[in-house]
Enzyme design. Structure first.
Site, PDB file in Angstrom:
ATOM      1  N   ASP A   1      -5.981  -5.720  -4.120  1.00  0.00           N
ATOM      2  CA  ASP A   1      -5.397  -6.975  -4.430  1.00  0.00           C
ATOM      3  C   ASP A   1      -5.538  -7.609  -5.592  1.00  0.00           C
ATOM      4  O   ASP A   1      -4.955  -8.510  -5.986  1.00  0.00           O
ATOM      5  CB  ASP A   1      -5.879  -7.875  -3.289  1.00  0.00           C
TER       6      ASP A   1
ATOM      7  N   LYS B   1       1.440  -1.672   6.244  1.00  0.00           N
ATOM      8  CA  LYS B   1       0.513  -1.110   5.150  1.00  0.00           C
ATOM      9  C   LYS B   1       0.170   0.288   5.750  1.00  0.00           C
ATOM     10  O   LYS B   1       0.306   1.109   4.812  1.00  0.00           O
ATOM     11  CB  LYS B   1      -0.530  -1.987   4.870  1.00  0.00           C
TER      12      LYS B   1
ATOM     13  N   GLN C   1      -7.687  -8.287   4.753  1.00  0.00           N
ATOM     14  CA  GLN C   1      -6.415  -8.841   5.110  1.00  0.00           C
ATOM     15  C   GLN C   1      -7.009 -10.324   5.473  1.00  0.00           C
ATOM     16  O   GLN C   1      -7.747 -10.801   6.051  1.00  0.00           O
ATOM     17  CB  GLN C   1      -6.067  -8.385   6.467  1.00  0.00           C
TER      18      GLN C   1
END
Length: 286
Positions: free
Chosen positions: A121, A54, A98
């Site tokens: 997200d 990422k 994460q």
């Protein structure tokens, strides 16, 4: 006749190039660089690898990437304080926790504390509710990437029977909501579904997200169906998906490879979601 491959890697590169061009224009217009903050708890090797990917993608797109690394033994109170600081930091436009995080921490509670307009997200209750009610704003990256693949290859969704194997908040449930929004007829299956094989074989579009290597073979697939393999596992040092590719490609009409299918699209859509957050926080408040 072998199935046509759905090349998520090439599509992801197109999206990433588009994001890079948009970032350049936004920086020139606003004088502010998009900024994604990733919270990494502990030293899980897989998580570290994902975060590194990422970071690289952000750098290539011109997006600032900050990784907030914290010890695996951090308390939930301390972790929530970090989330609050990022929520209040006007230079940060997107926040990502994460997953997975250590078991002594409540992931749902931590995610709930992320500002919904910084939730890249799409996991916060507000964004989940918007998607479920048919008004998506920030959508989980993997299901969003799958829809982009289907549209890129002009695979019809409307009126098709779409079977999603897996009911997670990350893939299965949001995937079903997105397919419904495209007027698909959706069935969600899971580990306790009776006669899963027969149910899967009725699908025009089969999305497999169970996290079980090579679980689905050709006997689960209707001739000519589109097969989307979300799984990714390492078996005997080889990367494989939830679908037994060798047998499935002989029956399916379209199929995503692993690697090179859904995975690259997840990161590409993360970059797009970061820009959506940026535009909401910077562009819409000018």
């Amino acid at each position: 006749m072998m199935a046509q491959l759905l090349d998520g890697k090439s599509l992801s590169l197109e999206i990433r190039e588009d994001v890079k061009n948009r970032v350049e224009k936004l920086i020139h217009k606003n004088g502010i660089t998009p900024h994604l903050a990733v919270i990494l708890v502990g030293d899980n090797p897989a998580s570290q690898s994902y975060v590194k990917g990422k970071e690289t993608a952000c750098r290539k797109a011109g997006i600032i990437s900050t990784v907030v690394k914290v010890d695996a033994l951090i308390s939930e109170v301390e972790l929530l304080k970090i989330v609050d600081d990022l929520n209040n930091d006007t230079s940060v436009h997107g926040i990502l926790l994460q997953l997975p995080i250590p078991k002594h921490l409540n992931a749902e509670n931590v995610i709930e504390h992320i500002r919904s307009d910084k939730d890249v997200d799409g996991f916060t209750p507000k964004n989940v509710a918007l998607l479920t009610n048919g008004f998506p704003h920030l959508v989980p990256c993997t299901p969003l990437g799958i829809i982009r693949i289907l549209k890129k290859y002009h695979i019809p969704i409307e009126g098709q029977h779409c079977v999603v194997i897996g009911r997670s908040q990350i893939v299965g449930k949001p995937m079903a909501s997105l397919l419904l929004r495209e007027n698909g007829t959706v069935t969600i299956c899971h580990s306790r579904t009776k006669d899963l094989q027969a149910m899967a074989k009725t699908a025009d579009i089969l999305v497999v997200a169970m996290g079980k290597p090579k679980m689905v073979n050709s006997s689960y697939i209707k001739t000519g169906a589109t097969v989307i393999d979300v799984g990714i596992s390492r078996v005997d040092d080889v990367i494989v998906g939830d679908v037994e590719f060798e047998s499935a490609e002989k029956v399916a009409g379209f199929i995503t490879p692993v690697p090179g299918g859904v995975g690259p699209m997840t990161i590409a859509c993360l970059l797009e979601n970061t820009l959506t957050c940026y535009e909401s926080l910077v562009e819409n408040k000018r």
